[in-house]
Every structure is written in structure tokens, then in C-alpha cells.
Design a protein around this motif. Structure first.
Motif, PDB file in Angstrom:
ATOM      1  N   ALA A  58       0.856  -1.187   0.000  1.00 44.40           N
ATOM      2  CA  ALA A  58       0.000   0.000   0.000  1.00 44.40           C
ATOM      3  C   ALA A  58       0.883   1.224   0.000  1.00 44.40           C
ATOM      4  N   LYS A  59       0.308   2.321  -0.414  1.00 41.08           N
ATOM      5  CA  LYS A  59       1.043   3.579  -0.381  1.00 41.08           C
ATOM      6  C   LYS A  59       0.923   4.131   1.023  1.00 41.08           C
ATOM      7  N   ASP A  64       7.484   7.872   2.479  1.00 40.77           N
ATOM      8  CA  ASP A  64       7.350   8.004   1.047  1.00 40.77           C
ATOM      9  C   ASP A  64       7.414   6.622   0.410  1.00 40.77           C
ATOM     10  N   GLY A  65       6.407   6.279  -0.378  1.00 42.79           N
ATOM     11  CA  GLY A  65       6.504   5.052  -1.147  1.00 42.79           C
ATOM     12  C   GLY A  65       5.662   3.918  -0.611  1.00 42.79           C
ATOM     13  N   GLU A  66       5.888   2.775  -1.184  1.00 35.67           N
ATOM     14  CA  GLU A  66       5.088   1.609  -0.884  1.00 35.67           C
ATOM     15  C   GLU A  66       5.572   0.906   0.371  1.00 35.67           C
ATOM     16  N   ARG A  69       1.472  -4.092   3.189  1.00 33.90           N
ATOM     17  CA  ARG A  69       0.155  -3.725   3.705  1.00 33.90           C
ATOM     18  C   ARG A  69       0.032  -4.029   5.203  1.00 33.90           C
ATOM     19  N   TRP A  70       0.735  -5.034   5.674  1.00 28.96           N
ATOM     20  CA  TRP A  70       0.645  -5.378   7.091  1.00 28.96           C
ATOM     21  C   TRP A  70       1.184  -4.274   7.996  1.00 28.96           C
ATOM     22  N   ALA A  71       2.035  -3.422   7.432  1.00 28.69           N
ATOM     23  CA  ALA A  71       2.615  -2.345   8.232  1.00 28.69           C
ATOM     24  C   ALA A  71       1.933  -1.011   7.944  1.00 28.69           C
ATOM     25  N   HIS A  72       0.857  -1.060   7.169  1.00 23.19           N
ATOM     26  CA  HIS A  72       0.175   0.145   6.705  1.00 23.19           C
ATOM     27  C   HIS A  72      -1.004   0.487   7.609  1.00 23.19           C
ATOM     28  N   LEU A  73      -1.199   1.785   7.853  1.00 21.84           N
ATOM     29  CA  LEU A  73      -2.384   2.206   8.603  1.00 21.84           C
ATOM     30  C   LEU A  73      -3.530   2.432   7.619  1.00 21.84           C
ATOM     31  N   TYR A 136       9.303   1.402  11.671  1.00 25.50           N
ATOM     32  CA  TYR A 136       8.598   0.127  11.465  1.00 25.50           C
ATOM     33  C   TYR A 136       8.324  -0.109   9.981  1.00 25.50           C
ATOM     34  N   GLN A 137       7.828   0.921   9.332  1.00 29.95           N
ATOM     35  CA  GLN A 137       7.518   0.782   7.896  1.00 29.95           C
ATOM     36  C   GLN A 137       8.787   0.725   7.054  1.00 29.95           C
ATOM     37  N   GLU A 138       9.731   1.554   7.381  1.00 32.43           N
ATOM     38  CA  GLU A 138      10.967   1.586   6.564  1.00 32.43           C
ATOM     39  C   GLU A 138      11.706   0.258   6.626  1.00 32.43           C
ATOM     40  N   ASN A 139      11.570  -0.437   7.733  1.00 33.16           N
ATOM     41  CA  ASN A 139      12.280  -1.703   7.876  1.00 33.16           C
ATOM     42  C   ASN A 139      11.364  -2.922   7.683  1.00 33.16           C
ATOM     43  N   ASP A 140      10.108  -2.653   7.265  1.00 32.90           N
ATOM     44  CA  ASP A 140       9.146  -3.747   6.977  1.00 32.90           C
ATOM     45  C   ASP A 140       9.136  -4.764   8.125  1.00 32.90           C
ATOM     46  N   LEU A 141       8.918  -4.260   9.323  1.00 30.83           N
ATOM     47  CA  LEU A 141       9.040  -5.120  10.500  1.00 30.83           C
ATOM     48  C   LEU A 141       7.773  -5.938  10.748  1.00 30.83           C
TER      49      LEU A 141
END
Lengths: 501, 501, 501, 501
Positions: A58-59, A64-66, A69-73, A136-141
Motif C-alpha cells: 500500500a502507499k 514516502d513510497g510503498e 500492507r501489514w505495516a500500513h495504517l 517500522y515501515q521503513e524496515n518492513d518489521l
């Protein structure tokens, strides 16, 4: 950044060993944790797969960027529906719980709560949380969520327990952070999560304010012990085990033993008035997630039942056909409830879009009520063979092979080796430890039917229904409350008109 | 003679090894068979115990003196009710299936059938059977019953199968006996039975007459192979495992590979017209047995649920109390059906008293329909802990013991070690391989609900009900069929007046 | 044009009397039809009411300006959801079936079918239909739909019936139109509809082509007889009856006795290949409508139960609270299914937006399965008084009034007159002819659970589930079919992206 | 003496008019009471009929010779089983409740209680009661039982009610008797009973001692008013109505307005400690009666469903066959529970044999839970026609007859007039006021499922089950409580051995 599963595992392997299985202390490379790691790997694979990328990413509204989705609000109803789809698709591949929704539901809940508490009490949690979210998002945790305290005596509130550790609580407040102790239990996925979110499990009173605590720490943080019970279906490697034997789950008791949490990772520290709010934000979001995974379990049981029926050559029998439609009813009603929860959801002040709780609860409740019945359906169609089939190894013995290869064939179109694979799957699904995991988790995971009944009993707009009855019975002259189009979620206007806020 | 369990085991240990577990050929001293042998031992212990002797033994109508009730042919309604009681009491001790009823139901069925076929066709089976019975009773033997053939393609009759071994059949008729081949499956208890009874599984046509075969052979007879799947709950011996871990069950595929059976042990050899009769005599007698054991399973689940509720300190919660009464309803309705089956039973020409089939079927049907629901009730009362509890070994580790001993206490009146025993029992009952055995066996053992529905659909006196409706609707002037007090079992006169024949 | 209810009734009163009730031939002013007319009047009132106008009307895609939503062809998912809402709101006021959805579902079905058949066969039905729609929308007409033929022997197809009138069929094709005969049954609302739509009830074969017929005629058309059974709850006018006594319903057998239908009103005349398509287009659209009205019935039962509980002073009892949430579950799951059917619906070539049939069917099925249970819930909470309360008139007798006014009070906060109103409502809802109408209609209206099970059995994507199982069981290497995001409705992309066509 | 129905009616007609229906005061010759009188007449006819005499009468233990079984005090298990049979047979003819069991259950309860209270408190009630019984048996009287008080506020005990009349109570104690006032409700059969038994409805405390009152008075006694609601299915006499239209029921509010009861008719006057005992003796005996009548209702629904299926020509459809067996299951399980209640019953000190309460309760509970479902089954098999069939009169109109006679035929073997009779019966059974009576009465008559759940929750031997679990879980070394063969009813020895006392 979208990590690969290899990157995910590499990071896990660098973590300190703080996991206990039986009477052993182990690291994250223990083979008994591998089945769970394999499930999480699915979530990384889907995001890498061009076919599913659009769904599985998800965006971000934060970086910035994709992002995965699991880390997306979630920002709108579509994000909630995409979450449902992604969970259903992932759970089908995992043969059950996809596990990563916990982190998703935790960040959704924290995003909403931190915004609200800041506005109310002038705290600064939302900014802290957003900073953490960038990392969290930048590292796809991967995050798990430790919510359920061990609770001790269910009749008493946290501060009245004989043993304070029955609920995780603040032992000391320091300039630079807090020190916490206590037990969380039934925590799925902890040994292979990067981060552990901790939130309250219930409403709190002022006396309980030391128990009003929320934070996040890495899975191998100092003072954190994970007592883990991994479950999967063991089959010898040289049997070339099927995928259902390669995935699994684990639950842990998480022991916090005087754990220091630095301020930037603390999101609640004494705001007892928000205990209930944060607990419910996670619970309702998680119940919405079940409208994705439980239909997947129905799908798997449906497919397994069809294979069994095919092997028994009874696919055209009328009661078999009828029973198969019961899976369809169960799966799609629960899925519908999730869709309605999204459609009638709410844009919160934080920007995070939150599912309607009535619909989230009716869906979860249905699945919790039906899960034993769905396994019963499989058993009815499979027959007694699921629990009386000789062990696989017998089929390889010279003295027996010829006999058993004839024995196993029922439908002449299905040869011995295929029959054996089918019955092996049926056996795993209906008589193994995984069966129990799916049954018990199906009832209690994310809140038991009785919890959802209580939620409905408190939140459903019963008053409107009484008004309808009063009008029809001539007690009220007008059906007063019904004139307001906003009284009930389903009465809301089109959700694309921006009036859901 | 009433054997002791030691005598029973001693005889078993003298038998030839013809058992296959996984890829091993083993003798009857294999430890994996021990849990099943422990169950059978209960049946010997009860007969030795002065308190239960009256119930667990009976005065034989064949030999002089007392025999174990399991080897006794029921002579009146009381014998059937005593059988129910004995099964229920034994199954409570076994933690599930008491297994020895199979032999009892086989001898009942054979006694009735052999009398009838002799009268009809001038054969001499009844005398042969009574001779065998003398040996059986005098030696207090254990018999299992191999009824279910592997069946192959369910759409085709035995003689139309591609593989003749799909049904046990006569390969050769000799002066001194018959030679048989084929597969029986889902045979409980075979590796620790003294004798294996073999009877047909279905109605037969004239073409199927080679498949019309009934006989009895010792469990280690030449040419008989048992491919066995033993099930029980393993726990390390040094843990001093509770009784629930010491009992178990096994199911076997029985391979008959050109097995010679001497005439004195043959009870059917070609009388295809009696295939259905003998199959149903066993099935209905066995369904009556379930009105004893299934209530015991409800009793165990009820008691386990109460322990869990006590450990959770929720015994006074209204929905918990209501749920517990559901076990009472299930257990006692099924038990009632067994009582009614006895009360409205029939004295057959052989002297054996046979349960009424309508009542035997409605009772078994109910329990098959409810079993998954009953486990669901336990899970609801126990909570998620059943599947998320750390392994027992973790509770012994120095690093964890102090924490986990506090963690496990919920009800302040129940200390850690007792709590752990309770949750261990809950876990075994609700998430282990035994759970699956009880679930799948609960649905299919002795005939699935769909089989009982078919039986009722064929045997229930629907015509009388139509007559009632025709009378009430003014279609018939009189309620004709209702005038005959004998039309329906419940209309029969007092069963002590000797007019039940 | 939006008519007022007065204009609607005025037009009805000008129609020719062709209605038979019992042994009387009556006009549309017969008081026994008034309760049904009162229901339809609600649909006109809502469209006139400024508060509801936005919901109850729509912008037509055919004529210029606003039309009553009931006469509108849905163009997008929102239109379907608005239909659901409007039905639920109307049914709450009607105390049950709002009836006018039949016409809506008929025009939706005809719009789609006529477009398709024209493209396939070069006919000109769509233009005819749109011309008729202009007249229908401009005059704000009410249409009923006669679908169910009397069918005769259910085993035989239409052309094989002994009596051709068992299905409506073409007797003669003329230059200017067709002549039809036969019986339609279970037709709701016919005596107070302006127009009667007639469509096939089932799939047809080439032999049945005379039975492939669809058309529309005014309700009092030459040769049309309506044999009507009106139902409502009678209460004397001087009792000032409550609204629940002023509304009602009617079902009719419609006899077509050599009825001429001019070409411009004929939409199918021999196109047997489209029999099934048109039948299902109506049925599925109508099943979607039930996701609006059945929740309203649950709402009414819920409210009535709450009043009864209040009068019994048991609202806080735990099992009462739990039972009330069962209404919430039933209502909102069915409503959710309707929402999902809309969200995953399809824009057809005609421009009409059509609900997803899987979701339409699972919702309708659930409600049909639950309706008896929901009435059971009301009875459980109300107690026996519903069927043992003295008649209302007794409460007015001098000799009894003082006693009965004391007798009727249970909750001290609810005085005698209010108690009596509550129990009167409970009695009407749970023991009157309306009860039966709601029960039987709740099971069979718009298709019984068994019909929806058949629909699901044919249309659900079972293959995908088998593929999931084959993958998990190691039978297939890949989960092939799952890669296509379009395989299942819930896999579709966002419905606002225009890719639902 | 065994009366004829003519003698019964003759005596009724001599009684004083004290009945109120709507706003009229009427005598026992009012035609609206006739349907109920017709039901009672069945009980007299059966005793006169040579074929049924043996079942419908019994040898009295009080007077010399045979008495109607309804007036007989059961002396052994057989008497209880015969009662069940007689009720089932009578209820089949009545098309529902046979009503006279109330009196039977009242005398059973009073016989046991009077003996016990006399032994405990030195009163003389038992002799009084036996004297009354002589009169009752000699005159073959009909008694109803007024148990349920109107109760007022359900949260408060009798003596705490704002209005003392909420429970029948003693207003004055005189030398020669007592004076009572108050309301009883939901009293079946009162207007055509010779005698009204009055007993307490609940446990009482010392403060409630004025409410501890039991007595019997003639139905037209001074100061007694019956406010009656008769129910039956009206059909014009010239239609030659079917039997189902000639029988009916009635419920009454019984107003006691300063009623004097002479001592010889008083059986409790202040013995509050026995309120609960007497209330339960009646309730449990009455619940046992339901194990006779409810199976009859299942029989009628089963037969009606079969006629409907036949008319629809769907008798061979698989789901229809399965549904029919559900009636068999319901009827025979409940009947079994009654049999077990008799078999495991108890000889009381009074000599009256009393059913085991556990079995009486599980049977009644099942039927109360299933009744709505059973009507649902009928509706599913009948189809929508039950509520959409034109009124019977339409079938006689010249303009319609030819059409409708063709319309009504479905199964070619069933002509129009027979079809109409069948659908008329279906309509009466599934959509009439009698339907509601059977549904509501089926849930609440004799105690609702929730009352039986409470009874089981208090009386079931849960402790034994806990002991089983404790043994299996290794908590207790021995299964202690199980060693006593007397712990549970089903453990009792043969009931013919006289050790049931």
C-alpha cells in the motif's frame, strides 16, 4: 522497504536467545520455530510477487513510497477490505492463521488512541508513535501484540490481585522511561516477531493506573522471556511432507521481569481512562481481521471435504452437496460482515479508518459459533477413516504394501498414492494437534463468542428497535428515533461522500 | 471362570506376533498396545471387585455359574440395562471407549442369527455357536468384531468390485472348513483380543454369496495380519502420568490372506439372504451399547468442564451453569433411549433378548450429532489456555518455575500444582490425539448419524402417523391403525407379562 | 412524478373489480384489502417526506428528474445499498413485508434480460421495455410480480403436464400480441398493484417454448382473475387499534383465462433459452431485497422482546441479554450479506447494476433458517402469557376490570394500560395469523433455504477450494487458480475503479 | 364408576355460570367451550372402549374396583408408563393437549406431600386428601390444577408484593375453613373441570406463610371467576369440519375473591416449608406427562408433513426423508426420557410412585427446545402454500371452481378434493391460532426449557462427574463416589427388586 523472507530470517537469527520450549532455552533458529517462520514468510513472498503486489502493499501515509500492507495504517474502507482479502489469501496458503494481522491491528489501535489521548490530556504519544511507525515501515518489521494478561483471579481488578504480576504493570517511572513487570499469555507469533507491542486487556479504574501501560520492545529485549508452545504437524522430511506440514503456529507466555522501556517506545503510562478504549480498539480491529482468516479456514475445510468426498466417490450424494454449501454460507457471511464493517466504518481523527464494531463483532461471533460444526461436517463426509487409517509407514513395508495399496483405493479413478495423500490431509486437518489449534483458536482467538455477545449487548442500538415496537404497538405515536438517518450505521449515506467522519 | 487381568495379559503374551505398527512388526508386549490392554483390564478388575461383582457378572444360560457380563447373552430387559450401566461405569474409568462391548454385541447377534438361519435352512450353526460359547465363557475370553469391510467403490456391490479383497470372502470351501481372504478396517481392539469375530457389513444379493461369511478365529491365527494404529496420550513415565494417559485405544486394518477357518468356527458360509440380518443384529446391538458409553463421555467432559470452570473461578456464572446442564441433557437422553430400547426390547427365539431398534437408533443418533458440540462446550468454559499453555516441562525449569507457578494460579483456592493438573487434563481432553479419537469415533463409531437416519427412515412406523393426520384432517373417518395396541413398541403391554415375544 | 398515497388509492378505486375473497367478488375498496394498501402507502409517504426523500427517491437514468426509488433501475452499488436501507426502513413501519420490492426486482430483471436477448437474437424487447419504463416511472406505478406457476406435478416439465394451465403459457400468437392462459400462485400484493409483471419460474427446454413468456398487464386486465387471501390482525376500530393492526398483506392465485397481451407489453414470447436466466435475475434480485426486509423483522422481534422483558422486569437477566444479541447477529449478518452483494455486484450491459448472487443467496438462506428460531426467542422472553392472556374485551367489563387491572401489572413501573398494550403487541406478533405469515413467508418468500442451497451448490466456486486443499495436501505443487485475482467476487479490485463490468 | 362423556357434560351443564369470555358472562354450554369439552370427552370414550379399557383404566388403591386412569394414583413404574401411553394416544386424537393430565399430576403431588407433611408436623392432611380422593374416583371427576400465580413483580417474593392478590393467599382462618383471595393464571381446562386444585407455585419463606395454601374447590364455587380464552380452529359447520376443527383448548385467569374453603378441602394452610416441595411434586409429575403428549404432537406434525410431501409428490426426495426422521428422533427421545423417569422412579411413603426428576426434566427440556424447529420442518416440506392458499370458500364459487380444482392438483394421484383437505390440515396446523397455542404451549407449558435447565442445574449429580475427572486427571487417587451403586438413578438395581424406596 519491502523485505524478502531471507532478510526477515537473517534479522531473526541475529536476535538473542530468550525463548523457552519445554525445558530448553533456544534461539530463533530452533527447528520447532521454523513452521511459524514459514507462515510469516508467506507475507513477505506475496509482497514480492508481481501478481499480488497491488494487494499486498500500500502507499504509506507516513513514509514516502510503498509499504507492506501489514505495516500500513488503513486510510479508507478499501484499505480495510484489502486487508480482509490479503488475510484470506495468506491464510489459505498458511493452512490457517497468517499471524501478521496482530501487528497490523496493534498499530491501527495505537494510531487512533495516541491521537485521542494527546488531544484530551496534552500528552505527546502520537508523535512518538509516528516516529516509531517510520522505523517500522521503513524496515518492513513484523510485530506481535501482547494483550491478554494472565489475569489471576477473574473476579478482581488488576490492583486487587494477590500477585501484581497477574497484569503487566509499571514498577518504576524514570526520567528516561519506565520499568515494567508481569505476564502476558496466549501471545501468538512472539518468537519470530521483530517487535512486541504491549497494550492493556481491559477497562481500568483509577486504582489500576500502574496497569495502564502500552509500549513496544524488540522481541529479545533485556528482561523479556518467551515461554513458547509451538504447534505444527510433524512429518519426516524424507517423506517430502506436504505444505500443510511445513507451516505452524506458536503461542507464548511472555514474562516481563523488571524490563526497562525507554520513553520513545512508551505510548501509555498511567492514563487509566484509556485502558478500555485502547483494549477495544485492538480487539475490534482484530475481530475484523477474523472476517478474513476464518473464511479461509472454511475454504480449506471445504476443499478438504470435497477431496474426501471424491475419494469416497460420494460427491453427488444429496446430503454431501448440501453440507458443502454450509461452508459457503459460513465463509461468505463472515466475510460479508467484514465488508459491511469496512463500508460502515469511520475515519478517525488520526486519519486511520476504523471498522464498524457492530459488524466486526457479528462476523467474528458467527465464526466462533460455527467452527466445531465445520469440523464436524468434514468428519461426516470423510468417514471414520480419518482416525483409523494405518500410519503412513505401514504403506511402505514389503509385507504390507501390496495389500494396503489395494486396501486404500475406493474411487477407481483415484490411485493408491493419491488416495493416501488425500487421507493424510484429512487426518492432519481433522485429528491432529493442528485440528485442536484451529478449533480452540477458532472459538477464542480474538475474543470468544461470549465476548462478542457482550460487546453487542453494550453497543447495539437496541433503543431504536424498542422504538419500532412502541410505534407498532400504539405506545408511541411516531417512530421518533427512526427519523434521524444517522442513528444506525446502515443508515449512513454513501461512504464516498465524506460524511463518515 | 472369571479371569484376572494378569491371566488375560499372560495369554496375550503367548500369542504369535502378527501386528504391524508403522513399519515394525511387533508382539502383544509392545508398549504402544499397553494403553489399550489397560482398558480391557478394567473389565476384568470390575468383575473381581466385590462392590461391582453383581453388576459386572451374570448367571450364564449356557454354562453353570457366573460369567463375566461381557461374555453373557442377555436374557431379559434387565440384562440390557445392566450392560448399559456396566459400559457407562467402565467407560468413565477408561476415559472413553471400554472396547469390550464389541464382543458382547457380536455374540448376541450370532446367537440370534444362528437360531434363525437353522430354522429356515436346516443348517447347524446354532449348535456350533453354543459350543464355541461354552469355550468362550469358560475361559472369560475377549472378542473383537471385524465388521466393516474396506468396501472399495461404494457404488458397487461386493461381487462387482474390481478387487475381490475389498470385502472378506470365501476363496475355497473345503470339507473341513473354508478359506477366506480380504480386508476389514476400523477394527477396534484387535491386537489385544483373544478372538476376532467376523461378520458381514451389509445386505447381500445372490451374486454376493461368497461374501456371505461369518466366523471366529483367534487373534494370531495363521494368515491374519493386523495393521494397527494405537492412540493414547503419551506422557513421560517419570511425570507420574495421570490415569487418562495410561489408557488408549487402537484401530486396525485386518488382512485375511487365504486364511483357513475350520468348520466348528464357521457360522455363515454362503447364506447371502442373512447378510443384512446379521449385519443389523450386530449394528443395532452395538448402537444400544453406545447409550452406555456416550453418556460416560459426556460425564467426563462435564466433569472436566467443571474443573476448568473452578480453576477459572467462574462456576457461578449463569452461562456456565446453563452449559453444564447441556451435558446432563445429552447424557441422560441418550441413556434414556437405551433404557427404552431395553424396556421395549424383544425376546428372540434363541432366548437372547434384543433391544428395540428404533430406540437404539434415536439414542445413538443424538450422541453422534452432539459430540462436536459437547467438546465446544468444554472449550468455551476452559478458554484459550487449552491450546496455549506452555509445555509441562517448562514449569520445572529453574529460570521459569517461580514465574510460571505464579502465572498458572487463577482461583486463589487452587494452588499451582493442582491448577497445572487441571489444565493438563483439559489439554489432553480438548487438544490431543485422544480428542480426535473421541470426536471422530463419537460421530462414526457404531454407525454415523446418517446411518441411523437411514435406519429410522426404513423402520419407523410412519404409516401410523399418517393415519393420525388423515383422521385429524377428516380424510379417514377412524384412526384405524391406532386401535391395535401392538402397532408401536411403546404401545406394548407391561414387559413383565411375557408378551414381548 | 412522485404520487401521493391519495393519488395511488384514487387510481386503484377506478379499476374494475376482478378480485375474489372467499366466495365474494369485490373491488379494490373492499376493507379487507385496506391493510395491504396501507403498507404500499408507506412507500409513497416516505418519498414525500423531506427527511427521507434523498433515500426514497433517485435520479432516473430513463426519464428526466427524480423518481420513486422503487421504480428506479439501480445503476451502481450504492443504489443497491439504498434499496436495502429503504426496504428495512419501510418494513419496520409496515410491521413486516413492504411488498413494493417485487416490482423493483421485476424491472431490474427485465432490463437486464431484454438487453441480453436482443443482442443474442435480434429481438426488440429492450426498447419496448424502456418505453414501458417511461410510462411506469412517469406515473410512479406499483408493480407486483407473478412468477411462481402452480406447477402441477413437480416431477414433470411444463410441456409434460396433464393440465397445460399448471404453467402460464402462450395459447395463441397474433400479429398484434399474444394470448396467454394458466395459473400463477403465491403472488403478493396483486389486488393493489397497478401493474402485474409476469415472468417464467424455471429453466425451460425447447419443448417448453410456449411457456417462455414474459409480459406486463394492468391488475384489472380483461381475463385476469385474482383469488386473494388477505391477512392482517383484526381489532375493532373503536379500540383505536395500534399501527400493527392497520397493515397487512395478501397473496393471490392469479388466473389468466385467454388473456390478450398487446405486443408493446410483451417481453418474451418463445425464447425458451432465456427462461432460466430471467427467472434467476428476478430471484437473485429479490433475494437481495430480503437482506433489507428480514433484518427489519428481526428489529421488530427484538424490540417486541425487549418490551416483553421490560414488562416482565427481567431485562437484566443474563440469558435475556444474550438472547437479544441473537437478533442483532441475525439482522446484521443478513444485512451484511446484502452489502457485500452490492459491493461485489456487477454492472450489466443494460447499465443496471446487479447484486452478486453468492452473497445474495447466503444472506437470504441465513434468514430463512433462523426465522422460527427468532420467534422462539420472543416466546422464551415473553413467557406463556402470549397465548393465555384474556381477550382485550374482558379488561373493560365492570365485574372484571378492577381485578384484571391489578392482574396485568408485573413491573411496578409499567401501569395496567401500558402493560396491556405491550402484551397485546406480543400476542399479535407471536400468536396471530400475522405470525404465521411472517414464519411461512420468512422460510419460503423469495426462495426457501433449500433453493438457496441449490443455488450455492451450483454457483459457488468450489473448485478454488479444492485447489487450496490440493496445494496444502501436496497434491498440486502450486495453488494455481488462486493467482487470478478475478476468480472470486471478494478478490475483485476496488469497485470504484470501474472494473466490475 | 366410569362416567360416559354424556354424564360428564350433563354435570357440567348444571354448574353455575361464572365464566367470562371477552365481555360476556357465559355458562358451560357456550359453544366456544365445546372444543375443549370434546377433548375431555376423548378421555371418557377411551375408558369405555373395550379395546383401550385395559390401558385407560386402573385398579384403584383407594376404592374398590376400576377407576379411570386419570383419577388413579400411580403405584409402580408401570403405572407411570401407562400414563405416558394414554396421554400420547389421547393427544393424538385431540390433535394436541389432552388436558386431563393436570388433575392426575395434582393428585399425585398432593398424595405424596400430605403424607410427608403429616409425618413432619402432625397435621391431618393425608386423611382429608384420601377422603376427597374416594369422592373423586367414585365420581370419575375431572380436575384442573391452578398453580401459576400472576406473580406481579418477579423480583419480589409473595409477601413483598405491592398487591397481595399477585399470589393466592389466605385472607382469614376460620374454625371451619379458610378464606382465600388472589389470581392464578394460565390455567388450562378450568371452565370444563369439575374441580379446581390449587397449589403453590414456588418456594416460600416464613414471611410468606399466608401464601402457603393448597385446596380444591368445584369449578363454579362461590367467589371464583374464570376469565377464559378459548382457542380452536373455527370452520363452518356446513363444511363438515374435520376432527382437528372440533377440538380445542382454553386458558383462564382464575380470580379468587374472598373464597371460603371448608376444612375438608384444605391441604395446606401455612406450612410454608412445604411450598417448594409441593410446587415441585406437581411440576415434575407434569413434566413427566409431557413425555407423553409432546411425542404425540411430533406424531401429528410428522403425519401432516408426510401428507404434504405426498401432495407435493416429493416423498422420495432425500432431504424430505431425512427431515421426517427428525420427528422420530424428537418424539422417541422425549418418550424414552419418560420411560427412564418411570424405570428409575421412586416409591414414596404415600405409596404413590413418583418419576425420577432428572429424566422427567431432560425429556421436557428437549421438547421445549425443539417445538419451533418441528413446525419449521413442516413448513419446509409443505412449501409456501400453507399461507397463500385461497380461502376454502373460493373453491366453491361457480366462476372459480373449474380453475381452482385444476390449480390445486399437484400429485396426479391425489384428486382436487383430497388435495384441498390436505392443504386445509396443513394450514390449520401451521398458520392458525392452534399453531400458536402448540408453539407457545410447547415452550412454556409445564415449565419452559430455562426452568428445566435450572432444575437440572440444582439436582443433577455434578459432583460425581467432577470425581470422574479428578480421577482421570490424577488429582484423586480413586474414583471414590463411583463405588456406591446408589449414587445415581441409573446405577440403581433392578426396579422389580423393591429397593427403590
Amino acid at each position: 522497504m519491502l523485505r524478502t523472507k531471507e532478510q526477515y530470517i537473517e534479522k531473526l537469527n541475529k536476535m538473542k536467545p530468550n525463548i523457552y520450549i519445554g525445558d530448553q532455552k533456544v534461539g530463533r533458529d530452533d527447528p520447532r520455530l521454523r513452521p511459524g517462520i514459514n507462515v510469516l514468510s508467506i507475507t513477505f513472498d506475496l509482497a514480492q510477487n508481481p501478481k499480488y503486489k497491488k494487494l499486498a502493499t500500500a502507499k504509506s501515509n507516513i513514509i514516502d513510497g510503498e509499504v507492506n500492507r501489514w505495516a500500513h495504517l488503513p486510510q479508507d474502507p478499501y484499505d480495510l477490505m484489502e486487508k480482509q482479502k490479503l488475510i484470506r489469501m495468506g491464510a489459505r496458503r498458511a493452512g490457517g492463521c497468517i499471524q501478521r494481522c496482530m501487528g497490523h491491528d496493534a498499530i491501527s489501535a495505537l494510531s487512533i488512541y495516541t491521537k485521542e489521548v494527546d488531544e484530551d490530556k496534552g500528552t505527546n504519544y502520537h508523535e512518538r508513535f509516528l516516529n516509531f511507525m517510520k522505523y517500522y515501515q521503513e524496515n518492513d518489521l513484523v510485530g506481535c501484540c501482547a494483550q491478554t494478561d494472565s489475569k489471576g483471579d477473574r473476579i478482581k481488578r488488576p490492583s486487587a490481585q494477590a500477585d501484581p504480576d497477574a497484569y503487566v504493570h509499571i514498577v518504576e517511572k524514570r526520567e528516561d522511561g519506565i520499568v515494567v513487570s508481569g505476564f502476558k499469555m496466549s501471545v501468538t507469533q512472539a518468537p519470530y516477531a521483530d517487535e512486541i507491542f504491549v497494550i492493556p486487556t481491559r477497562a481500568l479504574m483509577e486504582d489500576d493506573k500502574d496497569y495502564a501501560v502500552a509500549f513496544v520492545v524488540p522481541g529479545d529485549w533485556e528482561g523479556v522471556k518467551l515461554v513458547t508452545r509451538p504447534v505444527w504437524h510433524r512429518q519426516k522430511d524424507d517423506d517430502n511432507p506436504p505444505p500443510i506440514c511445513k507451516t505452524g503456529i506458536s503461542d507464548s507466555v511472555v514474562i516481563f521481569d523488571n524490563v526497562f522501556v525507554p520513553n520513545e517506545r512508551v505510548f501509555m503510562a498511567g492514563e487509566w481512562e484509556y485502558g478500555r478504549r485502547l483494549a477495544l480498539l485492538f480487539a475490534d480491529s482484530h475481530r475484523h481481521s477474523y472476517s478474513g482468516c476464518k473464511p479461509a479456514v472454511s475454504d480449506i475445510l471445504c476443499g478438504t471435504s470435497m477431496l474426501a468426498a471424491e475419494a469416497n466417490n460420494i460427491t453427488k450424494v444429496s446430503h454431501v452437496r448440501e453440507k458443502l454449501t454450509q461452508f459457503a454460507g459460513a465463509a461468505e457471511l463472515a466475510f460479508s460482515a467484514g465488508v459491511a464493517a469496512a463500508v460502515f466504518g469511520k475515519k478517525t481523527k488520526s486519519g486511520t479508518f476504523f471498522p464498524n464494531t457492530i459488524y466486526a463483532n457479528v462476523g467474528r461471533k458467527l465464526m466462533g459459533e460455527l467452527i466445531y460444526h465445520e469440523f464436524n461436517l468434514l468428519t461426516e463426509m470423510a468417514g471414520g477413516i480419518a482416525s483409523t487409517l494405518p500410519f503412513k509407514e505401514s504403506f511402505t513395508m514389503d509385507e504390507l504394501k501390496e495389500h494396503l495399496d489395494k486396501f486404500i483405493v475406493r474411487n477407481p479413478k483415484i490411485p493408491a498414492d493419491l488416495s493416501l495423500k488425500i487421507w493424510n490431509l484429512v487426518e492432519i486437518m481433522s485429528t491432529s494437534g493442528m485440528t485442536a489449534e484451529l478449533l480452540v483458536g477458532g472459538v477464542h482467538g480474538g475474543g470468544s463468542p461470549i465476548m462478542e455477545a457482550i460487546a453487542l449487548s453494550l453497543e447495539y442500538d437496541f433503543k431504536t428497535r424498542v422504538n419500532v415496537a412502541k410505534y407498532l404497538g400504539g405506545i408511541d405515536k411516531e417512530m421518533d428515533d427512526d427519523v434521524d438517518l444517522e442513528t444506525e450505521p446502515w443508515m449512513k449515506l454513501r461512504f464516498d461522500e465524506g460524511d463518515n467522519e
